[in-house]
Design an enzyme around this catalytic site. Sequence first.
Site: not given
Length: 502
Positions: A159, A161, A226, A237
Amino acid sequence: MNTRKRLAAMRRAGAFPQAGSPLNPACVIGPDQRCEHPLVDQALNQHLSAYEQQVRGRFAVIVGTLKTISAFQHELDFVSRAQAIALDKLGYQLPADLLGEAWVSGLNLRALYSYCIFCSFKECIENADADQAPWRGRMALDMAFLRACGYHTLDISPCADGRLQGLLPFVLRLVPDEAVYVKAYAGAMFDVEMDVADWAHRELERLTGGIPGGEDCNYLKVAVYHFSSSNVQQQGCAAHGSNDHKAVESALVRLNELRVAIENTYGRGAAPEILLIGVDTDIDAIRVHLPDAEGDVNPYRYVDSGEVYHKTLSMTPDAARQQIAEMIAEAERSEGWAQGNGRMSDGMRRLVQQLLESNLSQIEYVVQYHAGRYSVIGHNERFICVGEAMSELQLRNKFYFAHLDTVEEGATDIDVGIKIFTGLNIKHGLAVPVLIHFHYSSRVPGSRERAIHRCRRIKAAIRGRYAHLCTQGLLDCQIAVSDRAGSERCTFIEDEIQDAGH
Ligand SMILES: [Zn+2]
């Protein structure tokens, strides 16, 4: 104070717990026990900690330095004094025009802040080799190991992130390499067509002998989702609304789509192998979902490294390794929802075993250097990187990354990034720094100019999409290019530096 002295001082001050942290579920121990696992590489953890402090230090000094400079912005020798302080504290000078205008309109701290974020990032890129030299050689997971497991290329889509930014060296203990691609997307929802193209490109290289030692190896695609074990509803997420089940399922659907796409296009048996990994971003423990004999991955069939850590903490290294192998075998024998069709290949088994073992060092890293659980469990990124990421900087929460070719196709990823920075920066009156970066190849005529043109096109599209932020001076874009085939790294394009903040 050098890093070792600083660490010692922090340890004396009780900054690091000597025993296990009750906050970390992997390290729940008795009164006489310590969270010191036999398979943890302590020296590697020390090197990574020094690296983390060095990189974070380059960003941490920015606010204090700008505050110092702004205190005397109306004095006669302001520009020369400001430049001297910037050089001393930050290691680089500030744009002369921004300082020169201060006596009339006040110092534009918002633009200076964004400028400093970009320059500190560049400092990290320029010093990457020296910064990372102490730990690169100590990682068990390198290309030689991956080839021994049967893989010539590792294509990872985590991701976007920022909490997954340290995925390679920290969470997975994997050495960044040219044959390890990291392409992050919001929610790990990678672009299947782009992956088919990357796979085909590598296959061509392999078939023409362009991957020494990789002739009989396969391509491995890994998706990394995650979740947050301590704040399931809020800090999971964002792209999947913190719905863990959706994060797992969506990543798996994409992995399977990639296999089908390649099999349907290039024939049965052509598909790359796949692996699905989950990261608990509070403590950096991982879940490795085990493929079966067919290469199929299942959301319910996995081994959790936190459980491995807890179960093997007091064992000898050999017994701990044996236990990990048994936990993998036990998961493979699962029935019901988690049932698979046979055992995974030996190469994949070796990789899974090493991933779980290597992550034990990261679990203990979080115990030792972050009191068992990150104090900032949410977002704390410094800027948004759009386009192609540079693998030179690998550290949690440094930047939010949106991998894209055009703004239209990457709109969702950038929107999620802007939403995150609305809370991080805009709420505090700071602009959102957006670095637009692409690679070119100096072997290809005209490639650099095309990369710059592409950056400019994307910059214009971003400024158009977020015009309401631009007009308020709340979005600063910087474009940069790197040479894939040569040594040029993250060169800021001149007119764009002057443009920052305007
Ligand atoms: Zn996410």
